[in-house]
Design an enzyme around this catalytic site. Structure first.
Site, PDB file in Angstrom:
ATOM      1  CE  LYS A 117      15.078  -5.181   1.632  1.00  0.00           C
ATOM      2  NZ  LYS A 117      14.153  -4.094   2.183  1.00  0.00           N
ATOM      3  CE  LYS A 141       0.303   1.526   3.992  1.00  0.00           C
ATOM      4  NZ  LYS A 141      -0.330   0.309   3.625  1.00  0.00           N
ATOM      5  CE  LYS A 187       9.925  -1.590  11.295  1.00  0.00           C
ATOM      6  NZ  LYS A 187      11.378  -1.678  11.805  1.00  0.00           N
TER       7      LYS A 187
END
Ligand code: TRP
Length: 329
Positions: A111, A194, A197
């Protein structure tokens, strides 16, 4: 009954990958465990969302979980920010969380790299907040993906450390709960990997028939097999995997047979797949739209959930305050 806790970050609509990878398993677990499912809206503040987005995405997630069959009569469904006891436990856990170990977690490092202008203390202490969510209800099992393993390790460490510091046997160490066979890995429509989003390869439960059809028809294929019974390349295998999940077994076998005979027409297969995905999604979609429009239902569910969650949280906080040496509230 064992207690299960799982937090859902309110990051947009659910897709088929979320459904078959987790939500469906939650609807089964609610019959077997004392389940707390909550929307982790405090966690989402690390990226400074707009207030309108917080309300909207919380309602969206709530409506979608209910539409998928999470039942407020069976599971406690709540919004994290409705249960202020979590903050108190978060503070106590932070007092025993060391800068070095927090800085070393991969999710923090990732992050910090992704948002270098906003490396806030909430990001750093994300594992303490998550541990507070879990330990608050003395959960023994936490269904999470592999990416949460380190956070789970921290939660166990914080539980142990609290017990050691105060010489008590108070918090149980929560275990990651692998959904195993209950979870299916749903492939995306872009040929590899896979459904996700951020991958932009997802079919959302809320997608209408036309959108589903457009997405499926655009899926990557190839020129078709030239030798009977040849192995399926990944993009083709992915379409078959999707079909295995949403279509009837006969339908799958039919197209598998055509493939093995080198007689497959991907256009036909995709049409069938789109129809079957739509047949699966349509009832859920209708329920989502109904529930989303019923703000009263949504706030009632959130209120009842918050009450139940607070009951369990208050009990823990009262005991923790006593252990630490504070007066009763
Ligand atoms: N960190 C989890 C995720 O990113 C969300 C989460 C927050 C959570 N608190 C939790 C999951 C407690 C399980 C238990 O998906």
């Amino acid at each position: 009954m064992q207690t299960v806790v799982s937090g859902i970050r309110p990051t947009g609509n659910l897709h088929l990958g979320n459904y078959f990878g987790a939500v469906r398993a939650f609807t089964q677990m609610q019959n077997e465990y004392n389940c707390y499912f909550f929307i982790a809206d405090w966690h989402s503040l690390t990226t400074h969302p707009h207030p309108d987005d917080i309300i909207r995405s919380t309602n969206t997630i709530l409506a979608e979980y209910l539409a998928c069959g999470i039942d407020p009569e069976k599971a406690t469904i709540y919004v994290q920010s409705d249960v202020r006891e979590v903050l108190e436990l978060y503070l106590y856990l932070n007092m025993n969380a060391y800068l070095g170990e927090l800085e070393r977690t991969t999710s923090f490092k990732d992050k910090a790299r992704q948002q270098p202008d906003n490396v806030n203390a909430g990001l750093l202490t994300y594992p303490s907040l998550m541990a507070a969510d879990i330990l608050m209800h003395k959960a023994v099992k936490v269904p999470v993906g592999k990416d949460q393993e380190q956070n789970m390790e921290m939660a166990r460490k914080f539980a142990r450390r609290f017990n050691t510091i105060y010489g008590v046997d108070f918090f149980t160490e929560p275990q990651s709960f692998s959904l195993g066979e209950r979870a299916l890995k749903v492939p995306g429509l872009d040929g590899s990997g896979k459904m996700g989003k951020s991958e932009g390869n997802a079919i959302y439960l809320i997608d209408d028939e036309k959108t589903i059809s457009k997405k499926v028809m655009r899926a990557v294929t190839d020129a078709g097999p030239t030798e009977p019974n040849s192995e399926k390349p990944e993009p083709i295998q992915n379409l078959f995997t999707l079909m295995e999940i949403v279509s009837a077994p006969e339908v799958y076998q039919h197209f598998d047979g055509l493939y093995n005979d080198c007689a497959i027409r991907y256009g036909d297969m995709k049409k069938q797949l789109a129809a079957d995905i739509n047949a699966f999604c349509a009832p859920i979609r209708e329920r989502i739209l109904d529930i989303q429009g019923d703000k009263e239902l949504l706030s009632r569910v959130a209120r009842i959930g918050a009450e139940k969650a607070r009951e369990s949280a208050s009990k823990t906080i009262d005991e923790v305050r006593h252990i630490i040496g504070f007066r009763p509230r």
